[in-house]
Design a protein around this motif. Structure first.
Motif, PDB file in Angstrom:
ATOM      1  N   ASN A  60     -43.849  36.928  29.367  1.00  0.00           N
ATOM      2  CA  ASN A  60     -44.366  37.529  28.295  1.00  0.00           C
ATOM      3  C   ASN A  60     -43.436  38.329  27.273  1.00  0.00           C
ATOM      4  OD1 ASN A  60     -44.010  40.158  29.602  1.00  0.00           O
ATOM      5  ND2 ASN A  60     -46.116  40.763  29.251  1.00  0.00           N
ATOM      6  N   ARG A  88     -49.296  38.053  23.174  1.00  0.00           N
ATOM      7  CA  ARG A  88     -49.663  39.144  24.189  1.00  0.00           C
ATOM      8  C   ARG A  88     -51.065  38.958  24.498  1.00  0.00           C
ATOM      9  NH1 ARG A  88     -44.953  42.779  23.094  1.00  0.00           N
ATOM     10  NH2 ARG A  88     -43.708  41.616  24.580  1.00  0.00           N
ATOM     11  N   PHE A  95     -48.849  45.023  36.732  1.00  0.00           N
ATOM     12  CA  PHE A  95     -47.753  45.437  37.216  1.00  0.00           C
ATOM     13  C   PHE A  95     -47.912  46.338  38.858  1.00  0.00           C
ATOM     14  CE2 PHE A  95     -47.671  46.181  32.744  1.00  0.00           C
ATOM     15  CZ  PHE A  95     -46.339  45.600  32.448  1.00  0.00           C
ATOM     16  N   PHE A 101     -53.811  53.913  31.885  1.00  0.00           N
ATOM     17  CA  PHE A 101     -53.516  55.218  30.888  1.00  0.00           C
ATOM     18  C   PHE A 101     -54.478  56.468  31.505  1.00  0.00           C
ATOM     19  CE2 PHE A 101     -53.708  51.503  27.992  1.00  0.00           C
ATOM     20  CZ  PHE A 101     -52.334  51.220  28.003  1.00  0.00           C
ATOM     21  N   VAL A 117     -56.674  46.611  19.149  1.00  0.00           N
ATOM     22  CA  VAL A 117     -55.590  46.008  18.949  1.00  0.00           C
ATOM     23  C   VAL A 117     -56.375  44.551  17.961  1.00  0.00           C
ATOM     24  CG1 VAL A 117     -53.666  44.339  19.273  1.00  0.00           C
ATOM     25  CG2 VAL A 117     -54.033  46.756  20.471  1.00  0.00           C
TER      26      VAL A 117
ATOM     27  N   SER B 164     -47.060  48.885  29.598  1.00  0.00           N
ATOM     28  CA  SER B 164     -48.288  48.345  29.741  1.00  0.00           C
ATOM     29  C   SER B 164     -48.990  48.131  28.469  1.00  0.00           C
ATOM     30  CB  SER B 164     -49.426  48.915  30.813  1.00  0.00           C
ATOM     31  OG  SER B 164     -49.423  50.406  30.528  1.00  0.00           O
ATOM     32  N   ALA B 165     -48.577  49.197  27.529  1.00  0.00           N
ATOM     33  CA  ALA B 165     -49.247  49.095  26.140  1.00  0.00           C
ATOM     34  C   ALA B 165     -48.737  47.996  25.351  1.00  0.00           C
ATOM     35  CB  ALA B 165     -48.855  50.500  25.554  1.00  0.00           C
ATOM     36  N   GLU B 166     -47.382  47.646  25.655  1.00  0.00           N
ATOM     37  CA  GLU B 166     -46.799  46.690  25.015  1.00  0.00           C
ATOM     38  C   GLU B 166     -47.315  45.510  25.377  1.00  0.00           C
ATOM     39  OE1 GLU B 166     -42.539  46.631  25.496  1.00  0.00           O
ATOM     40  OE2 GLU B 166     -42.371  44.659  24.280  1.00  0.00           O
ATOM     41  N   SER B 167     -47.653  45.079  26.569  1.00  0.00           N
ATOM     42  CA  SER B 167     -48.244  44.110  27.236  1.00  0.00           C
ATOM     43  C   SER B 167     -49.690  43.853  26.729  1.00  0.00           C
ATOM     44  CB  SER B 167     -47.765  43.773  28.565  1.00  0.00           C
ATOM     45  OG  SER B 167     -48.418  44.755  29.347  1.00  0.00           O
ATOM     46  N   LEU B 168     -50.340  44.755  26.481  1.00  0.00           N
ATOM     47  CA  LEU B 168     -51.794  44.565  25.645  1.00  0.00           C
ATOM     48  C   LEU B 168     -51.558  44.750  24.330  1.00  0.00           C
ATOM     49  CD1 LEU B 168     -53.396  47.229  28.272  1.00  0.00           C
ATOM     50  CD2 LEU B 168     -53.870  44.927  28.087  1.00  0.00           C
ATOM     51  N   ALA B 169     -50.249  44.165  23.773  1.00  0.00           N
ATOM     52  CA  ALA B 169     -50.118  43.831  22.346  1.00  0.00           C
ATOM     53  C   ALA B 169     -50.562  45.067  21.411  1.00  0.00           C
ATOM     54  CB  ALA B 169     -51.226  42.990  21.887  1.00  0.00           C
ATOM     55  N   PHE B 170     -50.264  46.281  21.846  1.00  0.00           N
ATOM     56  CA  PHE B 170     -50.227  47.648  21.021  1.00  0.00           C
ATOM     57  C   PHE B 170     -48.766  47.397  20.377  1.00  0.00           C
ATOM     58  CE2 PHE B 170     -53.348  49.008  23.934  1.00  0.00           C
ATOM     59  CZ  PHE B 170     -54.387  49.998  23.373  1.00  0.00           C
ATOM     60  N   GLN B 174     -49.132  52.210  17.337  1.00  0.00           N
ATOM     61  CA  GLN B 174     -50.331  52.245  17.942  1.00  0.00           C
ATOM     62  C   GLN B 174     -50.004  53.058  19.360  1.00  0.00           C
ATOM     63  OE1 GLN B 174     -51.292  48.179  17.737  1.00  0.00           O
ATOM     64  NE2 GLN B 174     -53.340  48.647  16.410  1.00  0.00           N
ATOM     65  N   TYR B 178     -52.312  56.059  20.245  1.00  0.00           N
ATOM     66  CA  TYR B 178     -53.195  56.139  21.287  1.00  0.00           C
ATOM     67  C   TYR B 178     -53.037  56.484  22.751  1.00  0.00           C
ATOM     68  CZ  TYR B 178     -55.697  54.039  17.364  1.00  0.00           C
ATOM     69  OH  TYR B 178     -56.164  53.875  16.195  1.00  0.00           O
TER      70      TYR B 178
END
Lengths: 252, 265
Positions: A60, A88, A95, A101, A117, B164-170, B174, B178
């Motif tokens: 990815n 993505r 992971f 979060f 997004v 994890s943010a990057e892999s959720l396309a943020f 963003q 966020y």
């Protein structure tokens, strides 16, 4: 040559060709070839430090490759002009450390990316998030914060969070390695259910029994190379390469 | 940032201060002779409104300086974490320059570098009062420290959050807005409050430059009342107590927040 324009679902959904990755002087991947067809479940096994996690992260684009090609649905992942957002949303990843979060509730964790997004309708996303949480047996935990959940529960939230982006491929990077033994099973059950529904899955795992039960094909990696691959019965019962034999004799 | 928190803060400290206050008052009364029409304490009471007027300026300077330092410090902090070196390097330079210079030197520099009046394009002249210049002088070192607090807080967020943010396309932006910053605010509040307390305690330095704040007014009051030596203890004690009463509750509250955040993480 398969490109994004002429890719059809009967061609590999994920295709790695001659992938090399170095961290400084240290070459972690030394020429990986791997193909995954739609709906297939692939497990990557091998000793620690053999480059399994690096390999799955190249799919990815989290880890850029030094050389070679990584394609998802015919689209070159490491193309600098690539629309990362499009990639993505196609490829979800879970992971080892969950990485939820912490300042958001379970439901917010799952809803965030599709709403912020992908700009999807909030009510529709909430509906989908609730049903995904129900699917991973987390009904009633929507308003909880990650810190209030067990490791296994957090990992199932992470799976639901990834699925809420409606990916075509799911990557699992040693998702049970940090869990207490009693919560490993609930996570494996969730993955198994997902695989049973036809989701394309690539897993890096140390759970040999699970790999054998769930995979269509198993890849054994050692020192940055794929040593051998094949159906689980063949890899686990009649491994050809001495390195595979040695590894399996240690872990089984 | 806990270095600046007093250890073992309890309500015994104010009791001690009160005791010293009473003792000094008694001492001042004992020194009173028949030829003095007004006692030292009596003189102080007469001048209290004048000193409080000065203290109001300390308060105004501290609030304005903190507001200025917060806005510019947060901006600098963001620039410090930019992947673009052209943005990052100047921000680092400014941050380290003002973090590692003595406050008094910065204060003098601002006082003498900034002109006392500016001429507008229309020809009108605007006077810049000394207290405004002093406010800027106090804000600069605090700004640099807030910049570091922001950078440190962002760095302290585990890399897994970015991944994890990057892999959720943020996007990077963003992710900051966020995911990273909301987790930083909590960590930043206690050190931010510590810096406010420090800043407030530094404001009497403006007296050196002739600003009529609490310290300057106290000295002026003693001078005007005849500069008798027995004024010193009650007047300065009153001034210290004034700052103490203002800052101490803040320190206690900051400590409580620190403890709560430590327990929450």
């Amino acid at each position: 040559m398969i490109t994004a324009d002429n890719w059809t679902p009967d061609q590999p959904i994920v295709a790695l060709h001659d992938v090399h990755k170095s961290f400084g002087e240290n070459e972690v991947l030394k020429g990986i070839d791997l193909e995954v067809m739609k709906g297939e479940v692939i497990c990557i096994i091998g000793p620690s430090g053999s480059g399994k996690s690096t390999l799955i992260r190249t799919i990815n684009g989290l880890t850029p490759v030094t050389r070679g090609s990584v394609k998802v649905e015919g689209q070159e992942v490491h193309d600098p002009d690539l629309d990362k957002l499009a990639l993505r949303r196609k490829v979800g990843i879970v992971f080892q450390q969950y990485n939820l979060f912490p300042h958001k509730t379970v439901l917010q964790n799952v809803m965030m990316a599709p709403v912020l997004v992908l700009r999807e309708n909030k009510d529709e996303v909430r509906e989908r998030a609730r049903s995904l949480l129900a699917k991973v047996q987390l009904n009633g935990k929507e308003e909880a914060y990650p810190a209030e959940l067990s490791g296994g529960q957090q990992q199932r939230v992470a799976i639901a969070r990834s699925l809420c982006m409606r990916p075509d491929v799911m990557l699992f990077d040693e998702v049970t390695a940090a869990l207490d033994p009693e919560t490993v099973k609930e996570v494996l059950v969730a993955i198994k259910q997902l695989a049973g529904e036809g989701m394309t899955c690539v897993l890096v795992t140390h759970e040999m029994g699970f790999a054998r039960e769930i995979s269509d094909r198993v890849y054994f990696t050692d020192a940055g190379r794929i040593v051998e691959s094949g159906p689980p019965a063949q890899i686990f019962e009649t491994p050809k390469d001495p390195r595979t034999q040695e590894f399996l004799s240690k872990v089984l | 940032m806990t270095d600046f928190t007093l250890n073992r803060l309890t309500w015994r400290a104010p009791l001690l201060t009160a005791a010293i206050c009473v003792a000094s008052t008694v001492a001042a009364l004992a020194q009173q002779t028949t030829e003095d029409p007004v006692s030292a304490l009596g003189t102080l009471v007469i001048w209290i409104p004048f000193i409080l007027k000065g203290f109001w300026l300390n308060f105004v300077m501290s609030v304005l300086a903190m507001a200025f330092a917060t806005v510019t410090g947060v901006l600098l902090g963001f620039m410090q974490i930019s992947p673009n070196a052209v943005i990052r390097m100047p921000a680092k330079l400014v941050t380290h320059l003002f973090r590692n210079s003595p406050w008094l030197v910065i204060l003098f520099a601002i006082m003498f570098l900034v002109p006392f009046q500016i001429t507008l394009p229309g020809g009108d002249k605007i006077l810049i009062p000394d207290w405004v210049k002093a406010t800027v002088g106090f804000a600069l070192p605090v700004m640099a420290n807030i910049s570091e607090i922001l950078r440190g807080a962002v760095m302290s967020i585990p890399s897994g959050q970015w991944e994890s943010a990057e892999s959720l396309a943020f996007s990077r932006r963003q992710t900051l807005i966020y995911i990273i910053l909301p987790q930083c605010v909590r960590r930043m509040i206690p050190p931010w409050m510590n810096w406010y307390a420090l800043l407030t305690l530094m404001t009497p330095m403006a007296a050196i430059l002739g600003v009529n704040e609490a310290l300057g007014n106290t000295q002026a009051a003693m001078e005007a009342a005849g500069a008798r030596p027995e004024f010193l203890i009650p007047f300065y004690l009153f001034l210290m107590t004034l700052f103490f009463i203002f800052i101490y509750p803040l320190s206690i509250y900051t400590r409580r927040l620190e403890r709560r955040f430590a327990a929450g993480s």
